[in-house]
Design an enzyme around this catalytic site. Structure first.
Site, PDB file in Angstrom:
ATOM      1  N   VAL A  91     -15.397   1.164  -3.992  1.00  0.00           N
ATOM      2  CA  VAL A  91     -16.746   1.547  -4.600  1.00  0.00           C
ATOM      3  C   VAL A  91     -17.893   1.198  -4.071  1.00  0.00           C
ATOM      4  CG1 VAL A  91     -15.902   2.416  -7.003  1.00  0.00           C
ATOM      5  CG2 VAL A  91     -16.860   0.098  -6.487  1.00  0.00           C
TER       6      VAL A  91
ATOM      7  N   TYR B 215     -21.457 -12.964 -11.269  1.00  0.00           N
ATOM      8  CA  TYR B 215     -20.845 -11.831 -12.203  1.00  0.00           C
ATOM      9  C   TYR B 215     -21.894 -11.558 -13.233  1.00  0.00           C
ATOM     10  CZ  TYR B 215     -17.653  -9.762 -15.227  1.00  0.00           C
ATOM     11  OH  TYR B 215     -16.985  -8.788 -16.014  1.00  0.00           O
TER      12      TYR B 215
ATOM     13  N   LYS C 229     -23.837  -7.951 -13.848  1.00  0.00           N
ATOM     14  CA  LYS C 229     -23.851  -7.075 -15.124  1.00  0.00           C
ATOM     15  C   LYS C 229     -25.159  -6.862 -15.735  1.00  0.00           C
ATOM     16  CE  LYS C 229     -19.274  -6.231 -15.016  1.00  0.00           C
ATOM     17  NZ  LYS C 229     -18.929  -4.609 -14.882  1.00  0.00           N
TER      18      LYS C 229
HETATM   19  P1  NAP Z   1      -9.093  -5.428 -14.226  1.00  0.00           P
HETATM   20  O1  NAP Z   1      -7.854  -5.237 -15.053  1.00  0.00           O
HETATM   21  O2  NAP Z   1      -9.080  -6.443 -13.001  1.00  0.00           O
HETATM   22  O3  NAP Z   1      -9.487  -4.065 -13.377  1.00  0.00           O
HETATM   23  C1  NAP Z   1     -10.626  -4.097 -12.567  1.00  0.00           C
HETATM   24  C2  NAP Z   1     -10.354  -2.450 -11.889  1.00  0.00           C
HETATM   25  O4  NAP Z   1     -11.459  -2.420 -11.046  1.00  0.00           O
HETATM   26  C3  NAP Z   1      -9.114  -2.337 -11.282  1.00  0.00           C
HETATM   27  O5  NAP Z   1      -8.645  -0.634 -11.643  1.00  0.00           O
HETATM   28  C4  NAP Z   1      -9.268  -2.543  -9.772  1.00  0.00           C
HETATM   29  O6  NAP Z   1      -8.724  -1.366  -9.111  1.00  0.00           O
HETATM   30  C5  NAP Z   1     -10.906  -1.894  -9.861  1.00  0.00           C
HETATM   31  N1  NAP Z   1     -11.716  -2.158  -8.812  1.00  0.00           N
HETATM   32  C6  NAP Z   1     -11.923  -3.631  -8.282  1.00  0.00           C
HETATM   33  N2  NAP Z   1     -12.634  -3.658  -7.060  1.00  0.00           N
HETATM   34  C7  NAP Z   1     -12.719  -2.406  -6.800  1.00  0.00           C
HETATM   35  C8  NAP Z   1     -13.356  -1.529  -5.671  1.00  0.00           C
HETATM   36  N3  NAP Z   1     -13.999  -2.252  -4.590  1.00  0.00           N
HETATM   37  N4  NAP Z   1     -13.443  -0.251  -5.578  1.00  0.00           N
HETATM   38  C9  NAP Z   1     -12.734   0.525  -6.575  1.00  0.00           C
HETATM   39  N5  NAP Z   1     -12.284  -0.221  -7.573  1.00  0.00           N
HETATM   40  C10 NAP Z   1     -12.183  -1.213  -7.594  1.00  0.00           C
HETATM   41  O7  NAP Z   1     -10.541  -5.358 -15.014  1.00  0.00           O
HETATM   42  P2  NAP Z   1     -10.809  -4.895 -16.489  1.00  0.00           P
HETATM   43  O8  NAP Z   1     -10.892  -5.874 -17.354  1.00  0.00           O
HETATM   44  O9  NAP Z   1      -9.990  -3.585 -16.950  1.00  0.00           O
HETATM   45  O10 NAP Z   1     -12.510  -4.648 -16.118  1.00  0.00           O
HETATM   46  C11 NAP Z   1     -12.734  -3.239 -16.097  1.00  0.00           C
HETATM   47  C12 NAP Z   1     -14.405  -3.185 -16.121  1.00  0.00           C
HETATM   48  O11 NAP Z   1     -14.557  -4.120 -17.348  1.00  0.00           O
HETATM   49  C13 NAP Z   1     -14.851  -4.231 -15.188  1.00  0.00           C
HETATM   50  O12 NAP Z   1     -16.167  -3.664 -14.532  1.00  0.00           O
HETATM   51  C14 NAP Z   1     -15.017  -5.709 -15.888  1.00  0.00           C
HETATM   52  O13 NAP Z   1     -16.392  -6.269 -15.232  1.00  0.00           O
HETATM   53  C15 NAP Z   1     -15.713  -5.205 -17.374  1.00  0.00           C
HETATM   54  N6  NAP Z   1     -15.639  -5.911 -18.305  1.00  0.00           N
HETATM   55  C16 NAP Z   1     -14.292  -6.592 -18.347  1.00  0.00           C
HETATM   56  C17 NAP Z   1     -13.996  -7.507 -19.607  1.00  0.00           C
HETATM   57  C18 NAP Z   1     -12.807  -8.142 -19.977  1.00  0.00           C
HETATM   58  O14 NAP Z   1     -12.718  -9.277 -20.629  1.00  0.00           O
HETATM   59  N7  NAP Z   1     -11.589  -7.708 -19.297  1.00  0.00           N
HETATM   60  C19 NAP Z   1     -15.168  -7.928 -20.402  1.00  0.00           C
HETATM   61  C20 NAP Z   1     -16.538  -7.414 -19.771  1.00  0.00           C
HETATM   62  C21 NAP Z   1     -16.447  -6.346 -18.831  1.00  0.00           C
HETATM   63  P3  NAP Z   1      -7.530  -2.050  -8.264  1.00  0.00           P
HETATM   64  O15 NAP Z   1      -6.723  -2.956  -9.049  1.00  0.00           O
HETATM   65  O16 NAP Z   1      -6.957  -0.455  -7.906  1.00  0.00           O
HETATM   66  O17 NAP Z   1      -8.166  -2.606  -7.173  1.00  0.00           O
END
Ligand code: NAP
Length: 260
Positions: A65, A164, A168
């Protein structure tokens, strides 16, 4: 052209994005999944292929992205396969590869995190928003919605991952900007603020968060699940918040409110 609505979800091969993809598919959307799996420095499509199997009628496309070329390809791919896009969920995001105090943190990590978490969704939204405006002219009765995934880190200081938090906080402002600009076209823009959600991203700090949660950092004493986020985005997709454009939806077990 597809007779069903179509949603593009970034970073949806696993974690929160995958749960959102399943939820929206169950609500009748065709899904386009962007992903960028790299394991040990090599492309690895296994998670995306597995997700493709689990969600009937979804299409997957590898792409970073943060790269303009890949964002353009994602739009072209969606046009070719479905001819429409009714919803965009900007979900892809990364934590810093290593948590480093802001007094020591590198520009390299700053650029990586900002490019993926903020620049990527900012310009992907620009592309999709312009396409939605075109579609709206032709299909006035269709509903178009955009969801951005920010975080409790939009407003909570963690000096060991400043880049980070900044990315955000930027996503939060981006939501307001696009909600404002797109309101005249009746395109809703929403922000989801996840709390502590159990995914690969938080698995590296699981023990730390287990303790914080059991000590009461969140009024609701449990980990959030990807499905908690998916349900909230499902409500947006169903049109239940259509007059609430620009709204921030905290999905965090009550972390955001002050307590005494
Ligand atoms: P995750 O399990 O690490 O998944 C992150 C996703 O983003 C993966 O599908 C990854 O795809 C994709 N990604 C990373 N770099 C990318 C790139 N350059 N281009 C396209 N896709 C990319 O994280 P998650 O916890 O599900 O997080 C999802 C969202 O929620 C993120 O924006 C994160 O900051 C936000 N968030 C998460 C939490 C939490 O506690 N988990 C809290 C607040 C916010 P690949 O694996 O295919 O690379």
């Amino acid at each position: 052209m597809s007779n069903k609505p179509v949603a593009i979800i970034t970073g949806a091969s696993r974690g929160i994005g995958k749960a959102v993809a399943k939820e929206l598919a169950a609500l009748g959307f065709y899904i386009v999944i962007n992903y960028f799996d790299f394991r040990d420095g090599k492309p690895d499509d296994s998670a995306a292929l597995q997700t493709e199997k689990e969600i009937k009628g979804c299409k997957i496309l590898r792409g970073d992205v943060s790269r303009a070329e890949d964002r353009n390809k994602l739009i072209e791919f969606t046009k070719q396969n479905f001819g429409r896009c009714d919803m965009l969920v900007n979900n892809a995001g990364v934590a810093p590869a290593k948590r480093v105090d802001i007094l020591e943190a590198s520009e390299e990590s700053f650029d990586r995190v900002m490019n993926i978490n903020l620049k990527g969704p900012y310009f992907l939204t620009q592309l999709v928003a312009n396409w939605m405006i075109e579609q709206k002219k032709q299909f006035a009765d269709r509903n178009f919605r955009i969801v951005n995934t920010a975080s409790m880190s939009s407003y909570t200081s963690s000096p060991a991952r400043g880049e980070y938090c900044l990315s955000k906080a930027g996503v939060s402002m981006m939501t307001m900007l696009y909600a404002d600009r797109l309101a005249e076209f009746n395109i809703g823009v929403f922000e989801i603020r996840p709390g502590i959600i159990m995914t690969d991203m938080t698995s590296v700090v699981k023990e730390k968060y287990d303790k914080l949660i059991s000590d009461g950092i969140t009024p609701t004493k449990r980990w959030g699940l990807p499905e908690d986020i998916a349900k909230a985005i499902g409500a947006i997709a169903e049109g239940r918040l259509d007059f609430s454009t620009g709204q921030v939806i905290n999905v965090d077990g009550g972390f955001h409110f002050r307590r005494l």
